[in-house]
Design an enzyme around this catalytic site. Structure first.
Site, PDB file in Angstrom:
ATOM      1  CE  LYS A 188      -1.998   2.695   3.003  1.00 56.13           C
ATOM      2  NZ  LYS A 188      -1.905   3.936   2.203  1.00 56.13           N
ATOM      3  N   GLY A 241       6.896   5.049   8.007  1.00 60.77           N
ATOM      4  CA  GLY A 241       6.019   6.204   8.138  1.00 60.77           C
ATOM      5  C   GLY A 241       6.263   6.879   9.473  1.00 60.77           C
ATOM      6  CB  THR A 243       7.062   7.863  15.722  1.00 63.65           C
ATOM      7  OG1 THR A 243       8.402   7.847  15.197  1.00 63.65           O
ATOM      8  CG2 THR A 243       7.069   7.179  17.085  1.00 63.65           C
ATOM      9  CB  VAL A 245       0.927   5.734  11.438  1.00 68.53           C
ATOM     10  CG1 VAL A 245       0.249   4.594  10.695  1.00 68.53           C
ATOM     11  CG2 VAL A 245       0.081   6.995  11.309  1.00 68.53           C
ATOM     12  CD  GLU A 263      13.801   1.273   8.700  1.00 63.56           C
ATOM     13  OE1 GLU A 263      14.305   2.347   9.054  1.00 63.56           O
ATOM     14  OE2 GLU A 263      14.368   0.175   8.845  1.00 63.56           O
ATOM     15  CD  GLU A 395       9.900  12.910  11.411  1.00 63.65           C
ATOM     16  OE1 GLU A 395       8.751  12.472  11.628  1.00 63.65           O
ATOM     17  OE2 GLU A 395      10.772  12.282  10.821  1.00 63.65           O
TER      18      GLU A 395
HETATM   19  P1  NAD Z   1       2.220   8.294   7.868  1.00 65.97           P
HETATM   20  O1  NAD Z   1       2.556   7.519   9.076  1.00 65.97           O
HETATM   21  O2  NAD Z   1       1.143   9.308   7.941  1.00 65.97           O
HETATM   22  O3  NAD Z   1       1.777   7.297   6.683  1.00 65.97           O
HETATM   23  C1  NAD Z   1       2.617   6.239   6.258  1.00 65.97           C
HETATM   24  C2  NAD Z   1       1.762   5.168   5.612  1.00 65.97           C
HETATM   25  O4  NAD Z   1       0.916   4.608   6.605  1.00 65.97           O
HETATM   26  C3  NAD Z   1       0.843   5.693   4.506  1.00 65.97           C
HETATM   27  O5  NAD Z   1       0.780   4.750   3.460  1.00 65.97           O
HETATM   28  C4  NAD Z   1      -0.488   5.803   5.214  1.00 65.97           C
HETATM   29  O6  NAD Z   1      -1.608   5.701   4.344  1.00 65.97           O
HETATM   30  C5  NAD Z   1      -0.414   4.595   6.133  1.00 65.97           C
HETATM   31  N1  NAD Z   1      -1.334   4.639   7.275  1.00 65.97           N
HETATM   32  C6  NAD Z   1      -1.902   5.722   7.870  1.00 65.97           C
HETATM   33  N2  NAD Z   1      -2.741   5.330   8.861  1.00 65.97           N
HETATM   34  C7  NAD Z   1      -2.672   3.978   8.913  1.00 65.97           C
HETATM   35  C8  NAD Z   1      -3.311   2.986   9.701  1.00 65.97           C
HETATM   36  N3  NAD Z   1      -4.199   3.318  10.651  1.00 65.97           N
HETATM   37  N4  NAD Z   1      -3.006   1.688   9.490  1.00 65.97           N
HETATM   38  C9  NAD Z   1      -2.111   1.350   8.541  1.00 65.97           C
HETATM   39  N5  NAD Z   1      -1.505   2.221   7.726  1.00 65.97           N
HETATM   40  C10 NAD Z   1      -1.767   3.531   7.914  1.00 65.97           C
HETATM   41  O7  NAD Z   1       3.589   8.914   7.351  1.00 65.97           O
HETATM   42  P2  NAD Z   1       3.803   9.910   6.128  1.00 65.97           P
HETATM   43  O8  NAD Z   1       3.286  11.258   6.517  1.00 65.97           O
HETATM   44  O9  NAD Z   1       3.315   9.280   4.872  1.00 65.97           O
HETATM   45  O10 NAD Z   1       5.410   9.931   6.050  1.00 65.97           O
HETATM   46  C11 NAD Z   1       6.200  10.739   6.834  1.00 65.97           C
HETATM   47  C12 NAD Z   1       6.777   9.965   8.002  1.00 65.97           C
HETATM   48  O11 NAD Z   1       7.500   8.839   7.542  1.00 65.97           O
HETATM   49  C13 NAD Z   1       7.771  10.780   8.811  1.00 65.97           C
HETATM   50  O12 NAD Z   1       7.546  10.591  10.180  1.00 65.97           O
HETATM   51  C14 NAD Z   1       9.124  10.187   8.415  1.00 65.97           C
HETATM   52  O13 NAD Z   1      10.135  10.349   9.357  1.00 65.97           O
HETATM   53  C15 NAD Z   1       8.772   8.765   8.197  1.00 65.97           C
HETATM   54  N6  NAD Z   1       9.783   8.127   7.351  1.00 65.97           N
HETATM   55  C16 NAD Z   1      10.707   7.278   7.927  1.00 65.97           C
HETATM   56  C17 NAD Z   1      11.700   6.692   7.135  1.00 65.97           C
HETATM   57  C18 NAD Z   1      12.706   5.744   7.725  1.00 65.97           C
HETATM   58  O14 NAD Z   1      13.313   4.992   6.966  1.00 65.97           O
HETATM   59  N7  NAD Z   1      12.932   5.731   9.040  1.00 65.97           N
HETATM   60  C19 NAD Z   1      11.759   6.979   5.772  1.00 65.97           C
HETATM   61  C20 NAD Z   1      10.820   7.851   5.236  1.00 65.97           C
HETATM   62  C21 NAD Z   1       9.827   8.419   6.034  1.00 65.97           C
END
Ligand code: NAD
Length: 501
Positions: A188, A241, A243, A245, A263, A395
């Site tokens: 997804k 994504g 922390t 979620v 991650e 962040e």
């Molecule tokens: P997010 O957590 O909002 O979303 C990430 C994914 O999770 C999306 O596909 C989203 O649709 C999905 N999601 C949302 N709610 C969910 C649920 N209830 N159940 C399952 N899936 C769900 O993050 P974002 O805004 O898309 O990305 C930014 C974040 O990602 C930042 O915190 C960033 O630090 C982190 N990130 C970490 C790394 C790493 O390797 N450590 C790399 C890139 C981004």
């Protein structure tokens, strides 16, 4: 910073309509459509199906069948490797198309998106090599009557959930390793940037991945992701994504005790000593803070400068930052693109305003930029930031750099470690002992020494503390997608348990 002119490339551009991939077939699903407005251009560029829970369940059933009955897990490593290599070639062949999608959907600069595609193709090749090398252990030391063999067995059906900031690169840090291990998957992508992952589906079919092995379901987290993380037929969840979620994902997966790889976010310190090569550092600081408009888990958003050099170095970073080109993501000379959504731009602005109210001073930028179309933020430097301020601990995920100071090495380490994150860090000094002391004591998954944000497919990546769980890349990456199975084999006549000896 240059004004925004609508690029010619978008004059004849028609929004692209995508479908989802379930069990080898492209489908619209039962839901409505998600329209993606390009953050840098203010116009609809993509439409994806708004997948439903029922779509996720169909995809999980297809992946389960493909794992339990299909050829993928029982193919030889060489056969899987050859398919992954073909996929890498096709990714390279379609790199311009994929980079264009990532650029217009996420707002990142096109030159950067092309670089990420090169890195992604390399990861697929690296995973292909590991597919042939996956092996367990044997014990011929357990006595004449026993031979022990430890197998690496594919974990099964894997849910892969990715964010919007590096759409193609992050799916490439997960999917080829899961496939190399023999797993089947439901992917997804973020509902904001699904285009390049859906094109990857076309590539994988062409490369010879059988139906049901990779299913791609678009849609939101609460609707699709929640099913992918709770369904009993899923064996593992690999999530990148936020922390928040990530925490929810782990709790969801705990209901059926799935294996989880996370991650998550970062607030990465760069610790700088007076003896460092400060020219090199200033360049790296500008790169680390403004790369991907700061929407990067690895952003070098927290400078911890020795107090003797703090004022001078901050001035130099501000001077160089003024030359950075913020603008149209499709312009090949742009270095900093757009902010992902208007809501996120507001959130970044609130962090800056709150920090100013709490006593930080704005040394550069501090506000949104009006470039005519889309949403942009001026690179912003906050000085005099105290370690307890939200902007120093949380962040921000935008082009906002916080400057803190230290006097002793121990104080620098204490400030660096005094937050919930532990993704990456860097130390700048010409002194070997200083670099190693910081390298050993700072609690982060990666510590760069006299450089920042370099990476390679061979080097593991992931976080300590609330930055995540597990590591991606590196030679053990495929093993993450396996279970360990012991075959305990008896050789010769067995000594009876109950017959008196
Ligand atoms: P997010 O957590 O909002 O979303 C990430 C994914 O999770 C999306 O596909 C989203 O649709 C999905 N999601 C949302 N709610 C969910 C649920 N209830 N159940 C399952 N899936 C769900 O993050 P974002 O805004 O898309 O990305 C930014 C974040 O990602 C930042 O915190 C960033 O630090 C982190 N990130 C970490 C790394 C790493 O390797 N450590 C790399 C890139 C981004």
């Amino acid at each position: 910073m240059t004004a925004h002119v609508r690029p010619k490339a978008l004059d004849d551009f028609k929004a692209r309509d995508f479908r989802m991939l379930i069990d080898g077939a492209w489908t619209q699903g039962a839901g409505s459509a998600i329209e993606r407005v390009a953050p840098g251009h203010g116009t609809v560029v993509s439409r994806y199906p708004a997948g439903t829970g029922a779509d996720a369940e169909r995809a999980i059933a297809a992946a389960r069948r493909a794992f339990d009955d299909g050829p993928w897990p029982t193919m030889t490593g060489a056969e899987r490797s050859n398919i992954l290599l073909k996929a890498a070639d096709l990714i390279a062949a379609r790199a311009d198309e994929l980079a264009f999608l990532d650029c217009i959907e996420s707002g990142k600069p096109i030159s950067q998106a092309k670089g990420e595609l090169g890195g992604a193709a390399d990861i697929w090749r690296y995973a292909a090599a590991l597919a042939r090398d996956l092996h367990g252990e044997s014990y011929n030391t357990l006595g004449q009557g026993t031979l022990g063999v430890v197998l690496r067995d594919a974990v099964g059906v894997v849910s892969i959930i990715t964010p919007w900031n590096f759409p193609f690169l992050i799916v490439s840090q997960k999917l080829p390793f899961a496939l190399a291990a023999g797993c089947t998957t439901i992917v997804k992508p973020s509902e904001l940037t699904s285009g390049s992952t859906l094109v990857l589906g076309e590539i994988l079919i062409e490369a010879g991945v059988p139906a049901g092995v990779v299913n791609i379901v678009t849609g939101t987290g609460p609707e699709v992701g929640s099913v992918m993380t709770t369904h009993p037929h899923v064996d593992m969840v690999s999530f990148t994504g936020s922390t928040g979620v990530g925490r929810l994902t782990m709790a969801n997966a705990a209901q059926t005790l799935k294996k989880v790889s996370l991650e998550l976010g970062g607030k990465n310190p760069q610790i700088v000593f007076p003896d460092a090569d400060l020219d090199a550092f200033v360049d790296a600081a500008v790169f680390g803070a403004w790369f991907n408009a700061g929407e990067c888990c690895n952003a070098g958003s927290r400078l911890i400068l020795h107090k003797d050099i703090a004022a001078d170095v901050t001035t130099r970073i501000a001077e160089l930052s003024r030359q950075v080109k913020v603008g149209d993501p499709l312009d090949p000379t742009t270095q900093v693109g757009a902010i992902i959504t208007p809501q996120h731009l507001d959130r970044i602005g609130t962090y800056v305003d709150d920090a100013a109210k709490a006593g930080a001073s704005i040394s550069l930028g501090g506000a949104a930029l009006d470039l005519g179309l889309g949403q942009f933020m001026a690179p912003t430097i906050l000085s005099g930031v105290a370690p307890e301020m939200a902007v120093a601990r949380e962040e921000v995920f935008g082009p906002v750099l916080s400057v803190l100071t230290f006097e002793t090495t121990n104080e620098a380490i204490r400030i660096a470690n005094a937050i919930d994150y532990g993704l990456s860090a860097s130390v700048w000094s010409r002194d070997f002992d200083t670099c190693l002391t910081i390298g050993r004591k700072v609690r982060a998954g990666t510590v760069w020494m006299n450089t920042f944000m370099d990476g390679a497919s061979e080097l593991p990546f992931g976080g300590y503390k609330q930055s995540g769980l597990g590591r991606e890349l590196g030679r053990h990456a495929v093993e993450d997608y396996t279970e360990t199975k012991t075959l305990n084999m008896h050789v010769g006549a067995r000594t009876s348990w109950w017959v008196p000896r």
